[in-house]
Design a protein around this motif. Structure first.
Motif, PDB file in Angstrom:
ATOM      1  N   MET A 102     -29.578 -25.990  31.296  1.00  0.00           N
ATOM      2  CA  MET A 102     -30.957 -25.768  30.883  1.00  0.00           C
ATOM      3  C   MET A 102     -31.894 -26.148  32.019  1.00  0.00           C
ATOM      4  O   MET A 102     -31.699 -27.165  32.667  1.00  0.00           O
ATOM      5  CB  MET A 102     -31.277 -26.643  29.662  1.00  0.00           C
ATOM      6  N   ASN A 103     -32.917 -25.356  32.206  1.00  0.00           N
ATOM      7  CA  ASN A 103     -33.945 -25.675  33.191  1.00  0.00           C
ATOM      8  C   ASN A 103     -34.880 -26.728  32.611  1.00  0.00           C
ATOM      9  O   ASN A 103     -35.011 -26.857  31.388  1.00  0.00           O
ATOM     10  CB  ASN A 103     -34.756 -24.421  33.540  1.00  0.00           C
ATOM     11  N   ASN A 104     -35.574 -27.453  33.502  1.00  0.00           N
ATOM     12  CA  ASN A 104     -36.513 -28.479  33.044  1.00  0.00           C
ATOM     13  C   ASN A 104     -37.613 -27.886  32.165  1.00  0.00           C
ATOM     14  O   ASN A 104     -37.983 -28.464  31.146  1.00  0.00           O
ATOM     15  CB  ASN A 104     -37.125 -29.217  34.230  1.00  0.00           C
ATOM     16  N   ASN A 105     -38.130 -26.733  32.561  1.00  0.00           N
ATOM     17  CA  ASN A 105     -39.206 -26.158  31.753  1.00  0.00           C
ATOM     18  C   ASN A 105     -38.677 -25.618  30.427  1.00  0.00           C
ATOM     19  O   ASN A 105     -39.402 -25.574  29.442  1.00  0.00           O
ATOM     20  CB  ASN A 105     -39.980 -25.084  32.523  1.00  0.00           C
ATOM     21  N   ASP A 106     -37.396 -25.264  30.364  1.00  0.00           N
ATOM     22  CA  ASP A 106     -36.794 -24.822  29.108  1.00  0.00           C
ATOM     23  C   ASP A 106     -36.830 -25.956  28.080  1.00  0.00           C
ATOM     24  O   ASP A 106     -37.047 -25.714  26.887  1.00  0.00           O
ATOM     25  CB  ASP A 106     -35.356 -24.357  29.352  1.00  0.00           C
ATOM     26  N   ILE A 107     -36.644 -27.180  28.539  1.00  0.00           N
ATOM     27  CA  ILE A 107     -36.722 -28.341  27.650  1.00  0.00           C
ATOM     28  C   ILE A 107     -38.127 -28.443  27.059  1.00  0.00           C
ATOM     29  O   ILE A 107     -38.301 -28.620  25.850  1.00  0.00           O
ATOM     30  CB  ILE A 107     -36.338 -29.642  28.402  1.00  0.00           C
ATOM     31  N   VAL A 108     -39.136 -28.294  27.903  1.00  0.00           N
ATOM     32  CA  VAL A 108     -40.529 -28.370  27.441  1.00  0.00           C
ATOM     33  C   VAL A 108     -40.836 -27.218  26.490  1.00  0.00           C
ATOM     34  O   VAL A 108     -41.481 -27.406  25.456  1.00  0.00           O
ATOM     35  CB  VAL A 108     -41.506 -28.406  28.637  1.00  0.00           C
ATOM     36  N   ILE A 109     -40.367 -26.024  26.807  1.00  0.00           N
ATOM     37  CA  ILE A 109     -40.583 -24.868  25.939  1.00  0.00           C
ATOM     38  C   ILE A 109     -39.971 -25.117  24.562  1.00  0.00           C
ATOM     39  O   ILE A 109     -40.594 -24.871  23.525  1.00  0.00           O
ATOM     40  CB  ILE A 109     -39.991 -23.588  26.576  1.00  0.00           C
ATOM     41  N   ARG A 110     -38.759 -25.620  24.540  1.00  0.00           N
ATOM     42  CA  ARG A 110     -38.067 -25.874  23.266  1.00  0.00           C
ATOM     43  C   ARG A 110     -38.751 -26.994  22.476  1.00  0.00           C
ATOM     44  O   ARG A 110     -38.827 -26.929  21.252  1.00  0.00           O
ATOM     45  CB  ARG A 110     -36.600 -26.194  23.514  1.00  0.00           C
ATOM     46  N   GLU A 169     -29.886 -35.498  38.483  1.00  0.00           N
ATOM     47  CA  GLU A 169     -29.867 -34.413  37.506  1.00  0.00           C
ATOM     48  C   GLU A 169     -29.054 -34.755  36.253  1.00  0.00           C
ATOM     49  O   GLU A 169     -29.400 -34.348  35.154  1.00  0.00           O
ATOM     50  CB  GLU A 169     -29.314 -33.146  38.167  1.00  0.00           C
ATOM     51  N   ASP A 170     -27.976 -35.524  36.401  1.00  0.00           N
ATOM     52  CA  ASP A 170     -27.149 -35.898  35.246  1.00  0.00           C
ATOM     53  C   ASP A 170     -27.886 -36.781  34.244  1.00  0.00           C
ATOM     54  O   ASP A 170     -27.445 -36.915  33.103  1.00  0.00           O
ATOM     55  CB  ASP A 170     -25.882 -36.629  35.703  1.00  0.00           C
ATOM     56  N   ASP A 171     -28.990 -37.411  34.666  1.00  0.00           N
ATOM     57  CA  ASP A 171     -29.735 -38.311  33.784  1.00  0.00           C
ATOM     58  C   ASP A 171     -30.726 -37.583  32.874  1.00  0.00           C
ATOM     59  O   ASP A 171     -31.174 -38.142  31.874  1.00  0.00           O
ATOM     60  CB  ASP A 171     -30.560 -39.322  34.610  1.00  0.00           C
ATOM     61  N   ILE A 172     -31.079 -36.358  33.211  1.00  0.00           N
ATOM     62  CA  ILE A 172     -32.200 -35.681  32.553  1.00  0.00           C
ATOM     63  C   ILE A 172     -32.021 -35.592  31.039  1.00  0.00           C
ATOM     64  O   ILE A 172     -32.888 -36.020  30.281  1.00  0.00           O
ATOM     65  CB  ILE A 172     -32.437 -34.283  33.165  1.00  0.00           C
ATOM     66  N   ASN A 173     -30.915 -35.040  30.572  1.00  0.00           N
ATOM     67  CA  ASN A 173     -30.729 -34.840  29.133  1.00  0.00           C
ATOM     68  C   ASN A 173     -30.718 -36.166  28.377  1.00  0.00           C
ATOM     69  O   ASN A 173     -31.300 -36.268  27.290  1.00  0.00           O
ATOM     70  CB  ASN A 173     -29.453 -34.054  28.852  1.00  0.00           C
ATOM     71  N   ASN A 174     -30.052 -37.175  28.940  1.00  0.00           N
ATOM     72  CA  ASN A 174     -30.005 -38.480  28.281  1.00  0.00           C
ATOM     73  C   ASN A 174     -31.400 -39.079  28.151  1.00  0.00           C
ATOM     74  O   ASN A 174     -31.775 -39.579  27.083  1.00  0.00           O
ATOM     75  CB  ASN A 174     -29.104 -39.448  29.070  1.00  0.00           C
ATOM     76  N   VAL A 175     -32.169 -39.038  29.225  1.00  0.00           N
ATOM     77  CA  VAL A 175     -33.506 -39.630  29.217  1.00  0.00           C
ATOM     78  C   VAL A 175     -34.409 -38.877  28.239  1.00  0.00           C
ATOM     79  O   VAL A 175     -35.162 -39.493  27.485  1.00  0.00           O
ATOM     80  CB  VAL A 175     -34.112 -39.662  30.638  1.00  0.00           C
ATOM     81  N   PHE A 206     -30.231 -33.305  12.695  1.00  0.00           N
ATOM     82  CA  PHE A 206     -30.587 -32.181  13.560  1.00  0.00           C
ATOM     83  C   PHE A 206     -29.335 -31.467  14.073  1.00  0.00           C
ATOM     84  O   PHE A 206     -29.269 -30.240  14.099  1.00  0.00           O
ATOM     85  CB  PHE A 206     -31.460 -32.623  14.736  1.00  0.00           C
ATOM     86  N   PHE A 207     -28.346 -32.258  14.493  1.00  0.00           N
ATOM     87  CA  PHE A 207     -27.103 -31.654  14.975  1.00  0.00           C
ATOM     88  C   PHE A 207     -26.413 -30.869  13.856  1.00  0.00           C
ATOM     89  O   PHE A 207     -25.926 -29.760  14.081  1.00  0.00           O
ATOM     90  CB  PHE A 207     -26.149 -32.717  15.528  1.00  0.00           C
ATOM     91  N   LYS A 208     -26.381 -31.445  12.663  1.00  0.00           N
ATOM     92  CA  LYS A 208     -25.760 -30.763  11.525  1.00  0.00           C
ATOM     93  C   LYS A 208     -26.487 -29.455  11.224  1.00  0.00           C
ATOM     94  O   LYS A 208     -25.853 -28.425  10.993  1.00  0.00           O
ATOM     95  CB  LYS A 208     -25.778 -31.676  10.294  1.00  0.00           C
ATOM     96  N   ARG A 250     -25.341 -29.021  26.053  1.00  0.00           N
ATOM     97  CA  ARG A 250     -24.977 -28.731  24.664  1.00  0.00           C
ATOM     98  C   ARG A 250     -25.668 -29.691  23.703  1.00  0.00           C
ATOM     99  O   ARG A 250     -26.186 -29.273  22.661  1.00  0.00           O
ATOM    100  CB  ARG A 250     -23.459 -28.821  24.513  1.00  0.00           C
ATOM    101  N   TYR A 251     -25.670 -30.977  24.030  1.00  0.00           N
ATOM    102  CA  TYR A 251     -26.286 -31.974  23.148  1.00  0.00           C
ATOM    103  C   TYR A 251     -27.780 -31.702  22.981  1.00  0.00           C
ATOM    104  O   TYR A 251     -28.287 -31.600  21.866  1.00  0.00           O
ATOM    105  CB  TYR A 251     -26.108 -33.397  23.706  1.00  0.00           C
ATOM    106  N   LEU A 252     -28.467 -31.614  24.098  1.00  0.00           N
ATOM    107  CA  LEU A 252     -29.918 -31.458  24.034  1.00  0.00           C
ATOM    108  C   LEU A 252     -30.310 -30.108  23.439  1.00  0.00           C
ATOM    109  O   LEU A 252     -31.220 -30.026  22.617  1.00  0.00           O
ATOM    110  CB  LEU A 252     -30.538 -31.639  25.425  1.00  0.00           C
ATOM    111  N   ARG A 253     -29.636 -29.047  23.819  1.00  0.00           N
ATOM    112  CA  ARG A 253     -29.941 -27.719  23.299  1.00  0.00           C
ATOM    113  C   ARG A 253     -29.797 -27.690  21.776  1.00  0.00           C
ATOM    114  O   ARG A 253     -30.665 -27.194  21.064  1.00  0.00           O
ATOM    115  CB  ARG A 253     -29.017 -26.678  23.931  1.00  0.00           C
ATOM    116  N   ASN A 254     -28.711 -28.242  21.254  1.00  0.00           N
ATOM    117  CA  ASN A 254     -28.483 -28.240  19.813  1.00  0.00           C
ATOM    118  C   ASN A 254     -29.403 -29.205  19.077  1.00  0.00           C
ATOM    119  O   ASN A 254     -29.815 -28.934  17.947  1.00  0.00           O
ATOM    120  CB  ASN A 254     -27.015 -28.518  19.492  1.00  0.00           C
TER     121      ASN A 254
END
Length: 167
Positions: free
Chosen positions: A1-9, A91-97, A116-118, A147-151
Motif C-alpha cells: 500500500m502507498n502512504n497516500n492510500d492509507i490516508v485515502i482509506r 518502511e517496515d514500521d509504517i503499518n504498525n505505527v 473490524f477484521f471479522k 494485509r493487516y492494515l488493508r483489512n
C-alpha cells in the motif's frame, strides 16, 4: 500500500470531509491547502514509490493530527504540550505505527480491531494482533504487512457505513 492510500482509506472509513482533512494535517504541523490535499488523495499507479504523493513523515504528521483532533493535545505534568512523536523509522514500521496511532486516536480496543477484521472477512488471533501492536524492541514484535492494515481499514469502512445506513 502507498502512504497516500492509507490516508485515502482512512478518509473513507471515517467519513472525513476535505476541510477536516486539512485541519487534521494542520494539527500534525503540516500545512495542506486544497490543491495539495487533492494531490495526496490521488490514487498512485502500483509501480510508483510508496512515498510519491505523501512521505512517511507527512503520513505520521497526519496520524499525529488525527490523535490531536480526536483526543486533544497531550500535556505533560507541567501542563505544557508534549512534542509530537515520530516512530516511523523505516518502511517496515509504517503499518504498525498507523495501527497504533489509529487505536489511540479513536480509542479503539483490541476487541474493536478484532471486530473490524471479522467484518473484513479475515481471522486474526489475539496473539497476532498483540504482536503487531508492540514496541519494535519487544521480543514478540512482528511487522504488520499490508494485509493487516488493508483489512482493518476495510472492516472499519464496512462497519461505519453499515451503521450510517441503519440510522
Amino acid at each position: 500500500m502507498n502512504n497516500n492510500d492509507i490516508v485515502i482509506r482512512l478518509k473513507y472509513a471515517l467519513s472525513i470531509s476535505d476541510p477536516d482533512m486539512m485541519k487534521i494535517f494542520n494539527f500534525g504541523e503540516l500545512k495542506v491547502d486544497a490543491s495539495r490535499l487533492h494531490q495526496i488523495l490521488q490514487k498512485q499507479a502500483p509501480e510508483t514509490s510508496r512515498d510519491q504523493n505523501l512521505t512517511m513523515r507527512e503520513l505520521e504528521q497526519f496520524m499525529n493530527g488525527l490523535i490531536i483532533s480526536q483526543r486533544g493535545v497531550k500535556l505533560n505534568a507541567n501542563g505544557e504540550s508534549e512534542p509530537l512523536t515520530f516512530d516511523m523509522q523505516k518502511e517496515d514500521d509504517i503499518n504498525n505505527v498507523v495501527m497504533k496511532k489509529l487505536k489511540i486516536a479513536m480509542r479503539y480496543t483490541s476487541e474493536d480491531y478484532q471486530s473490524f477484521f471479522k467484518t473484513a472477512g479475515i481471522k486474526v488471533s489475539n496473539a497476532e494482533l498483540s504482536a503487531v501492536l508492540r514496541r519494535t524492541d519487544h521480543r514478540n514484535y512482528r511487522p504488520a504487512g499490508d494485509r493487516y492494515l488493508r483489512n482493518l481499514l476495510k472492516g472499519m469502512g464496512m462497519e461505519y457505513h453499515t451503521k450510517k445506513l441503519a440510522d
